[in-house]
Write a protein that holds these residues in place. Structure first.
Motif, mmCIF file in Angstrom:
data_model
loop_
_atom_site.group_PDB
_atom_site.id
_atom_site.type_symbol
_atom_site.label_atom_id
_atom_site.label_comp_id
_atom_site.label_asym_id
_atom_site.label_seq_id
_atom_site.Cartn_x
_atom_site.Cartn_y
_atom_site.Cartn_z
ATOM 1 N N PRO A 193 -1.513 2.252 -5.818
ATOM 2 C CA PRO A 193 -2.745 3.005 -5.576
ATOM 3 C C PRO A 193 -3.885 2.222 -5.150
ATOM 4 O O PRO A 193 -4.010 1.104 -5.350
ATOM 5 C CB PRO A 193 -2.956 3.705 -7.106
ATOM 6 C CG PRO A 193 -1.588 3.745 -7.776
ATOM 7 C CD PRO A 193 -0.788 2.373 -7.229
ATOM 8 N N ALA A 194 -4.898 2.882 -4.349
ATOM 9 C CA ALA A 194 -5.794 2.274 -3.676
ATOM 10 C C ALA A 194 -6.625 1.388 -4.888
ATOM 11 O O ALA A 194 -7.332 0.334 -4.469
ATOM 12 C CB ALA A 194 -6.464 3.200 -2.640
ATOM 13 N N ASP A 195 -7.107 2.236 -5.738
ATOM 14 C CA ASP A 195 -7.950 1.721 -6.923
ATOM 15 C C ASP A 195 -7.520 0.135 -7.392
ATOM 16 O O ASP A 195 -8.149 -0.956 -7.508
ATOM 17 C CB ASP A 195 -8.163 2.409 -7.905
ATOM 18 C CG ASP A 195 -7.021 3.032 -8.542
ATOM 19 O OD1 ASP A 195 -5.970 3.052 -8.090
ATOM 20 O OD2 ASP A 195 -7.361 3.217 -10.020
ATOM 21 N N LEU A 222 -5.193 -1.721 -5.589
ATOM 22 C CA LEU A 222 -5.274 -2.818 -4.431
ATOM 23 C C LEU A 222 -6.454 -3.343 -4.218
ATOM 24 O O LEU A 222 -6.783 -4.474 -4.016
ATOM 25 C CB LEU A 222 -4.823 -1.967 -3.271
ATOM 26 C CG LEU A 222 -3.345 -1.716 -2.868
ATOM 27 C CD1 LEU A 222 -3.099 -0.935 -1.676
ATOM 28 C CD2 LEU A 222 -2.522 -2.794 -2.904
ATOM 29 N N GLU A 223 -7.551 -2.452 -4.524
ATOM 30 C CA GLU A 223 -8.947 -2.942 -4.655
ATOM 31 C C GLU A 223 -9.250 -4.122 -5.752
ATOM 32 O O GLU A 223 -9.742 -5.323 -5.275
ATOM 33 C CB GLU A 223 -9.841 -1.854 -4.833
ATOM 34 C CG GLU A 223 -10.043 -1.011 -3.454
ATOM 35 C CD GLU A 223 -11.089 0.198 -3.809
ATOM 36 O OE1 GLU A 223 -11.779 0.299 -4.856
ATOM 37 O OE2 GLU A 223 -10.939 1.344 -2.934
ATOM 38 N N SER A 280 0.901 -1.360 -0.078
ATOM 39 C CA SER A 280 0.059 0.046 -0.180
ATOM 40 C C SER A 280 0.813 1.319 -0.041
ATOM 41 O O SER A 280 0.336 2.380 -0.160
ATOM 42 C CB SER A 280 -0.998 0.002 1.315
ATOM 43 O OG SER A 280 -0.399 -0.093 2.403
#
Length: 346
Positions: free
Chosen positions: A309-311, A313-314, A305
């Motif tokens: 980027p968070a997207d 990782l989702e 993380s």
């Protein structure tokens, strides 16, 4: 006076004999056995501080020592010829369980198990067709975390070119190789993947040279599955200002600004779990134990993380669940890779 002294000596001898008799066999007053379970391991040629699976294995045994009270030790192998004498040394030391770390020890461990049927053995990264009752093979679905880090590389590359550095080609490294390839193509079919093997698990200078060449030829992310060779890959990423993907352990600490994720193979968990089973009297001899995402034996690094980027990782979490549920079957060799590409990449 002499009779009095003699009587005292006889009483002392009797008390000492009684105490020794009650303590025979390492038992205390409650009858519990005080003898510790002893577990030892022989490293592959990478050594115990390889920043990779040998080190992870030793960390698992150290945890078993701390949490389970097990006596642990290791012997390092500098060359393949060291495997057999190291195993013999640990046999003479009366260990309850002797580990071989790495597929290169497969033949040596099997021969030792056959010659010493009363001794328990286990090996990391090897599965036998016919496993002796005193031997356990432990393997990992390395293709699964490799697919996930490949997906990350495919999504994050800015040059449209990434690299893979392998150690010595084998069925084990194939899992990392083709799993990574599949993940990259699943993320972006147009990304080019450069592949090269170092023919070593110890030559960090060669790893650095290979990765440097990849970076200079346009790759901006390189994944390694090459033991200590990978130290050179990560060093090249630092020098070139590029990204590297680690293996086996979370290798971000080696280059916090450059290692964006790692394909973790939880050898430490396998070592600890086997130690716990052994202490509880449960040794799965004659079997192969398989660790994948579902069993918590592989994953991507917790530090992912920091750079991913968070997207993305989702999306990775969704892919992870699909793999666990069997919706995505990750390829582990050339044949299954070709099938995967023909079915999933248009």
């Amino acid at each position: 006076m002499f009779k009095k002294v003699l009587s005292l000596l006889m009483v002392s001898v009797f008390i000492l004999t009684l105490a020794v008799g009650c303590g025979a066999g390492g038992q205390n007053d409650t009858g519990e056995n005080e003898d510790k379970v002893k577990i030892a391991m022989v490293t592959d040629v990478g050594g115990v501080n390889d920043q990779s699976f040998n080190q992870s294995a030793w960390e698992g045994l150290q945890r078993a020592e701390e949490e389970l009270g097990i006596e642990v030790s290791y012997l390092e192998s500098n060359q393949d010829a060291d495997y057999i004498p190291n195993l013999e040394t640990l046999l003479d030391a009366n260990n309850d369980l002797i580990w071989g770390i790495g597929y290169k020890m497969g033949n040596a461990i099997l021969e030792a198990a056959k010659q010493n049927p009363d001794q328990k053995y286990a090996i990391i990264d090897y599965a036998y067709e016919d496993t002796p009752d005193n031997l356990v093979g432990v393997v990992f679905k390395a293709e699964q975390p490799s697919f996930l880090v490949g997906y990350i590389a495919g999504k994050m590359t800015e040059t449209g070119k990434v690299g893979f550095v392998g150690g010595i080609k084998s069925a084990v490294i194939d899992g990392f190789d083709y799993g990574f390839h599949a993940g990259v193509k699943y993320a972006n079919p147009d990304v080019e993947i450069i592949r090269q093997y170092a023919e070593s698990f110890t030559d960090s200078a060669k790893g650095k040279a290979i990765a440097t060449n990849m970076f200079q030829n346009g790759a901006d992310i390189v994944f390694h599955a090459a033991g200590a060779v990978g130290d050179g890959v990560i060093e090249a990423a630092k020098e070139q200002g590029k990204y590297a993907i680690g293996v086996d352990r979370d290798q971000n600490y080696l280059a916090p600004d450059n290692v964006i994720t790692s394909a973790m193979k939880r050898v430490d968990n396998a070592m600890f779990n086997m130690a716990k089973e052994l202490k509880e009297g449960n040794f799965p001899g004659g079997q192969t134990v398989v660790y994948g995402l579902k069993e918590g034996g592989v994953d991507i690094a917790p530090t992912t993380s920091k750079h991913v980027p968070a997207d993305i990782l989702e999306e990775v979490e969704e892919l992870k669940q699909k793999i666990i549920d069997g919706e995505i079957v990750v390829p582990f060799n050339e044949e299954t890779y070709n099938e995967f590409i023909s079915e999933n990449i248009k």
